[in-house]
Design an enzyme around this catalytic site. Structure first.
Site, PDB file in Angstrom:
ATOM      1  N   VAL A  95       0.813  -1.217   0.000  1.00 36.04           N
ATOM      2  CA  VAL A  95       0.000   0.000   0.000  1.00 36.04           C
ATOM      3  C   VAL A  95       0.850   1.273   0.000  1.00 36.04           C
ATOM      4  O   VAL A  95       0.350   2.359  -0.274  1.00 36.04           O
ATOM      5  CB  VAL A  95      -0.963   0.013   1.208  1.00 36.04           C
ATOM      6  CG1 VAL A  95      -1.967  -1.126   1.095  1.00 36.04           C
ATOM      7  CG2 VAL A  95      -0.219  -0.083   2.537  1.00 36.04           C
ATOM      8  N   LYS A  96       2.117   1.143   0.366  1.00 34.23           N
ATOM      9  CA  LYS A  96       3.086   2.253   0.361  1.00 34.23           C
ATOM     10  C   LYS A  96       2.531   3.525   0.996  1.00 34.23           C
ATOM     11  O   LYS A  96       2.654   4.629   0.451  1.00 34.23           O
ATOM     12  CB  LYS A  96       3.587   2.539  -1.055  1.00 34.23           C
ATOM     13  CG  LYS A  96       4.355   1.367  -1.674  1.00 34.23           C
ATOM     14  CD  LYS A  96       4.909   1.732  -3.040  1.00 34.23           C
ATOM     15  CE  LYS A  96       5.672   0.569  -3.661  1.00 34.23           C
ATOM     16  NZ  LYS A  96       4.789  -0.550  -4.082  1.00 34.23           N
ATOM     17  N   ARG A  97       1.948   3.385   2.167  1.00 33.82           N
ATOM     18  CA  ARG A  97       1.423   4.549   2.869  1.00 33.82           C
ATOM     19  C   ARG A  97       2.575   5.419   3.355  1.00 33.82           C
ATOM     20  O   ARG A  97       3.635   4.913   3.718  1.00 33.82           O
ATOM     21  CB  ARG A  97       0.545   4.112   4.040  1.00 33.82           C
ATOM     22  CG  ARG A  97      -0.683   3.295   3.645  1.00 33.82           C
ATOM     23  CD  ARG A  97      -1.511   3.988   2.595  1.00 33.82           C
ATOM     24  NE  ARG A  97      -2.785   3.308   2.347  1.00 33.82           N
ATOM     25  CZ  ARG A  97      -3.441   3.331   1.207  1.00 33.82           C
ATOM     26  NH1 ARG A  97      -2.932   3.996   0.179  1.00 33.82           N
ATOM     27  NH2 ARG A  97      -4.594   2.710   1.061  1.00 33.82           N
TER      28      ARG A  97
END
Length: 283
Positions: A95-97
């Site tokens: 998700v590479k938040r």
């Protein structure tokens, strides 16, 4: 700790991570016919999972391929993560938040609890190390982990990550600071629940990176369609114990190479995993 479980799976099964980056374009029309997006995406994923689960360490689910289809896509995303959990399989939500404060707190809750619960998630530290603050309590619980972007596999990584910073590439500054945090979350395997994303397409300084961070598990993208070479990847793995190697299209689209592929999607996904293992392990 979840890192101990992942380490055990690597030792028992392999370093392979199957990427479920499932575009609707990847699903044959005969599977789509008469079904909702949520149904056929999950059906496709389930076929891949069922035919590879005994050979691999974990599965990485890239949320973008599901978000693109709104609620229907997110239902497939949710059902895929639930199926992995129900089958005691390790999941990584890609998700590479990368936000801070209360927003990061909500992201952590979204991906470590409830409908979208995963074992690990990917995090982008670009805004600063306070982006990690609200994920760390979940690491303390010993049930969750994160993979933080350190040096990525895309060509554009050199635009920022390789810039000189105090006489060395910027990615070392990122890695060194993350490493200090990671030491507070070591499992019995002596690896941290805070791992790094380290792209396999760039062999530059591979030995130095591996030696510099001996307690860090690496999530290594770039194998297969992106062109990472097995001889470079082996360096990052440190005797096949400290890394997982992701392949997405190379596995889930392998069926397209065969005349009977559409009738045997799972069979050919398994073959791709077997071939990948032989390639990396030199079997």
């Amino acid at each position: 700790m979840i890192i101990d479980k992942l380490s055990k799976r690597i030792n028992e099964r392999s370093i392979v991570c199957v990427g479920l980056d499932t575009s609707t374009d990847y699903v044959p029309e005969k599977i789509k016919k008469g079904k909702k997006v949520s149904e056929y995406l999950f059906e496709f994923n389930k076929e891949i999972i069922d035919n590879t689960k005994d050979l691999v360490a974990c599965f990485k689910v890239q949320i973008a391929y599901y978000e693109a289809h709104g609620i229907e896509g997110l239902i497939a995303y949710k059902n895929t993560l639930k199926y992995l959990k129900d089958n005691d399989l390790i999941s990584i939500a890609d998700v590479k938040r990368g936000d801070i404060a209360n927003t990061a707190k909500e992201y952590a809750k979204a991906h470590f609890e409830g409908d979208f619960e995963a074992d690990f998630i990917t995090v982008n530290p670009f805004m600063g190390y306070d982006t990690l603050e609200h994920y760390l309590p979940y690491l303390e619980s010993k049930e969750k982990g994160i993979f933080v972007l350190m040096r990525t596999s895309n060509p554009g990584s050199k635009d920022i990550q390789y810039k000189d910073y105090k006489g060395q590439p910027l990615y070392y500054e990122i890695g060194d600071n993350l490493n200090k945090i990671a030491k507070d979350y070591l499992g019995e395997c002596n690896l941290s629940c805070l791992g790094f994303v380290v792209g396999g397409t760039q062999s530059e300084n591979a030995n130095k990176i591996r030696e510099r961070y001996p307690n860090i598990m690496f999530l290594i993208p770039g194998y297969g369609a992106q062109g990472a070479k097995p001889e470079d990847i082996r360096v990052y793995l440190d005797n096949f114990k400290k890394g997982i190697v992701n392949s997405s299209r190379g596995i889930i689209l392998n069926y397209r190479k065969f005349d009977d592929g559409e009738e045997n999607i799972g069979k050919y996904a398994r073959k791709a995993v077997e071939d990948m293992r032989k390639d990396i392990y030199c079997e």
